[in-house]
Design an enzyme around this catalytic site. Structure first.
Site, PDB file in Angstrom:
ATOM      1  N   ASN A  14     -34.955  17.510   7.180  1.00  7.91           N
ATOM      2  CA  ASN A  14     -34.741  18.758   6.422  1.00  7.91           C
ATOM      3  C   ASN A  14     -33.341  18.784   5.812  1.00  7.91           C
ATOM      4  O   ASN A  14     -33.151  19.242   4.690  1.00  7.91           O
ATOM      5  CB  ASN A  14     -34.960  19.989   7.315  1.00  7.91           C
ATOM      6  N   MET A  88     -31.187  21.996  17.927  1.00  6.39           N
ATOM      7  CA  MET A  88     -31.970  22.361  19.110  1.00  6.39           C
ATOM      8  C   MET A  88     -31.098  22.930  20.229  1.00  6.39           C
ATOM      9  O   MET A  88     -31.226  22.519  21.388  1.00  6.39           O
ATOM     10  CB  MET A  88     -32.750  21.131  19.602  1.00  6.39           C
ATOM     11  N   ARG A  89     -30.236  23.861  19.894  1.00  4.44           N
ATOM     12  CA  ARG A  89     -29.347  24.407  20.923  1.00  4.44           C
ATOM     13  C   ARG A  89     -29.358  25.924  20.821  1.00  4.44           C
ATOM     14  O   ARG A  89     -29.322  26.460  19.705  1.00  4.44           O
ATOM     15  CB  ARG A  89     -27.932  23.865  20.685  1.00  4.44           C
ATOM     16  N   ILE A  90     -29.427  26.592  21.955  1.00  2.89           N
ATOM     17  CA  ILE A  90     -29.377  28.065  21.960  1.00  2.89           C
ATOM     18  C   ILE A  90     -27.948  28.481  21.604  1.00  2.89           C
ATOM     19  O   ILE A  90     -26.982  27.962  22.163  1.00  2.89           O
ATOM     20  CB  ILE A  90     -29.766  28.628  23.355  1.00  2.89           C
ATOM     21  N   ASN A 105     -32.414  29.545   9.590  1.00  2.64           N
ATOM     22  CA  ASN A 105     -33.049  28.493  10.393  1.00  2.64           C
ATOM     23  C   ASN A 105     -34.433  28.215   9.820  1.00  2.64           C
ATOM     24  O   ASN A 105     -35.032  29.080   9.183  1.00  2.64           O
ATOM     25  CB  ASN A 105     -33.183  28.990  11.841  1.00  2.64           C
ATOM     26  N   HIS A 107     -38.246  27.080  11.159  1.00  2.94           N
ATOM     27  CA  HIS A 107     -39.055  26.933  12.370  1.00  2.94           C
ATOM     28  C   HIS A 107     -40.452  26.486  11.970  1.00  2.94           C
ATOM     29  O   HIS A 107     -41.033  27.035  11.035  1.00  2.94           O
ATOM     30  CB  HIS A 107     -39.106  28.266  13.130  1.00  2.94           C
ATOM     31  N   THR A 139     -30.809  35.647  14.426  1.00  5.11           N
ATOM     32  CA  THR A 139     -30.279  36.776  15.197  1.00  5.11           C
ATOM     33  C   THR A 139     -30.250  36.348  16.662  1.00  5.11           C
ATOM     34  O   THR A 139     -30.693  35.243  16.988  1.00  5.11           O
ATOM     35  CB  THR A 139     -31.186  38.023  15.055  1.00  5.11           C
ATOM     36  N   LEU A 142     -34.326  34.774  19.807  1.00  5.90           N
ATOM     37  CA  LEU A 142     -34.778  33.468  19.330  1.00  5.90           C
ATOM     38  C   LEU A 142     -35.950  33.586  18.345  1.00  5.90           C
ATOM     39  O   LEU A 142     -36.959  34.229  18.655  1.00  5.90           O
ATOM     40  CB  LEU A 142     -35.193  32.609  20.544  1.00  5.90           C
ATOM     41  N   GLU A 172     -42.141  21.793   4.955  1.00  3.43           N
ATOM     42  CA  GLU A 172     -40.784  22.270   5.254  1.00  3.43           C
ATOM     43  C   GLU A 172     -39.799  21.778   4.201  1.00  3.43           C
ATOM     44  O   GLU A 172     -38.914  22.511   3.758  1.00  3.43           O
ATOM     45  CB  GLU A 172     -40.330  21.781   6.637  1.00  3.43           C
TER      46      GLU A 172
HETATM   47  C1  GAR Z   1     -38.410  20.376  12.020  1.00  2.00           C
HETATM   48  O1  GAR Z   1     -39.807  20.371  12.073  1.00  2.00           O
HETATM   49  C2  GAR Z   1     -37.881  21.762  12.291  1.00  2.00           C
HETATM   50  O2  GAR Z   1     -38.672  22.792  11.757  1.00  2.00           O
HETATM   51  C3  GAR Z   1     -37.924  21.810  13.788  1.00  2.00           C
HETATM   52  O3  GAR Z   1     -37.499  20.529  14.201  1.00  2.00           O
HETATM   53  C4  GAR Z   1     -37.830  19.572  13.189  1.00  2.00           C
HETATM   54  C5  GAR Z   1     -36.561  18.861  12.806  1.00  2.00           C
HETATM   55  O4  GAR Z   1     -36.832  17.752  11.979  1.00  2.00           O
HETATM   56  N1  GAR Z   1     -37.077  22.835  14.292  1.00  2.00           N
HETATM   57  C6  GAR Z   1     -37.299  23.485  15.433  1.00  2.00           C
HETATM   58  O5  GAR Z   1     -38.239  23.253  16.165  1.00  2.00           O
HETATM   59  C7  GAR Z   1     -36.274  24.554  15.756  1.00  2.00           C
HETATM   60  N2  GAR Z   1     -36.632  25.228  16.962  1.00  2.00           N
HETATM   61  P1  GAR Z   1     -35.700  17.113  11.078  1.00  2.00           P
HETATM   62  O6  GAR Z   1     -34.514  16.805  12.008  1.00  2.00           O
HETATM   63  O7  GAR Z   1     -36.289  15.876  10.522  1.00  2.00           O
HETATM   64  O8  GAR Z   1     -35.315  18.115  10.025  1.00  2.00           O
END
Ligand code: GAR
Length: 208
Positions: A14, A88-90, A105, A107, A139, A142, A172
């Site tokens: 992304n 991937m971090r809170i 973000n 999702h 926000t 989550l 995405e």
């Molecule tokens: C993507 O699918 C994104 O939407 C998801 O992780 C992937 C990252 O892929 N994000 C989450 O799950 C956030 N909780 P990428 O590193 O190739 O962009």
């Protein structure tokens, strides 16, 4: 052009979509910085190769100091907006507060359905016939901030969480740059400025 920092934890596909979309002359944002929480995230090497400024940070080694380090990297790069892309971090409330209205973000589900991890498996377990992706404001709750854009993706017979993730990811890559561009180009928001002034005023000690 709005200065965007992209924060990643892994592959960064992304992030790549955001970087390449910013190459169009009429794109209202530029990627001023790529950072994240893991210095070994493969996406960092890609960003560097593409000539984007990269600040690798190791959240595990830095402990609580990590969020201050990240904030100073964002300050030095004069960042206007933060785009989380597989980060991937809170995020602690204080950091979310500082970037209120300026952090977004992506999702991989049609929020408010299937927040958190494992959204593709959850879609299949629920027998749903479509899913997708959502770009939203961050926000302290989550995956619950205001939705800025969504794209729908059909579930096919025989889909596994992996095949579904792969197809949603293609969507995405279309969605995120478009929504970020719209958000970076949004009209001057007097309401938001007013809210920031109110918030600061409440933090200031009372005067005599
Ligand atoms: C993507 O699918 C994104 O939407 C998801 O992780 C992937 C990252 O892929 N994000 C989450 O799950 C956030 N909780 P990428 O590193 O190739 O962009």
């Amino acid at each position: 052009r709005g200065r965007v920092a992209v924060l990643i934890s892994g592959r960064g596909s992304n992030m790549a979509a955001l970087i390449y979309a910013a190459r169009a002359n009429d794109c209202p944002y530029e990627v001023a910085l790529v950072s994240g929480d893991r210095p070994d995230a493969p996406g960092l090497a890609l960003a560097k190769a593409e000539g984007v400024e990269v600040t690798p940070l190791d959240a595990r080694a830095l402990g609580k100091g990590y969020w201050d380090e990240l904030q100073s990297a964002l300050d030095s790069a004069k960042v206007d907006l933060v785009a989380l892309a597989g980060f991937m971090r809170i995020i602690p409330d204080a950091f979310v507060d500082r970037w209120q209205g300026r952090m977004i973000n992506i999702h991989p589900s049609l929020l408010p359905r299937h927040k958190g991890l494992g959204s593709h498996a959850a879609v299949l377990a629920a027998g749903e016939d479509s899913t997708g992706a959502t770009v939203h404001l961050v926000t302290s709750d989550l995956d619950s901030g205001e939705t800025l854009g969504q794209v729908e993706v059909a579930v096919l017979d025989g889909d596994t969480p992996e095949t579904l993730a792969e197809r949603v990811l293609i969507a995405e890559h279309q969605l995120y740059p478009r929504v970020l561009a719209e958000y970076a180009a949004r009209p001057f928001d007097a309401g938001w400025i007013e809210a920031q002034v109110d918030r600061l005023a409440r933090q200031l000690p009372e005067i005599g």
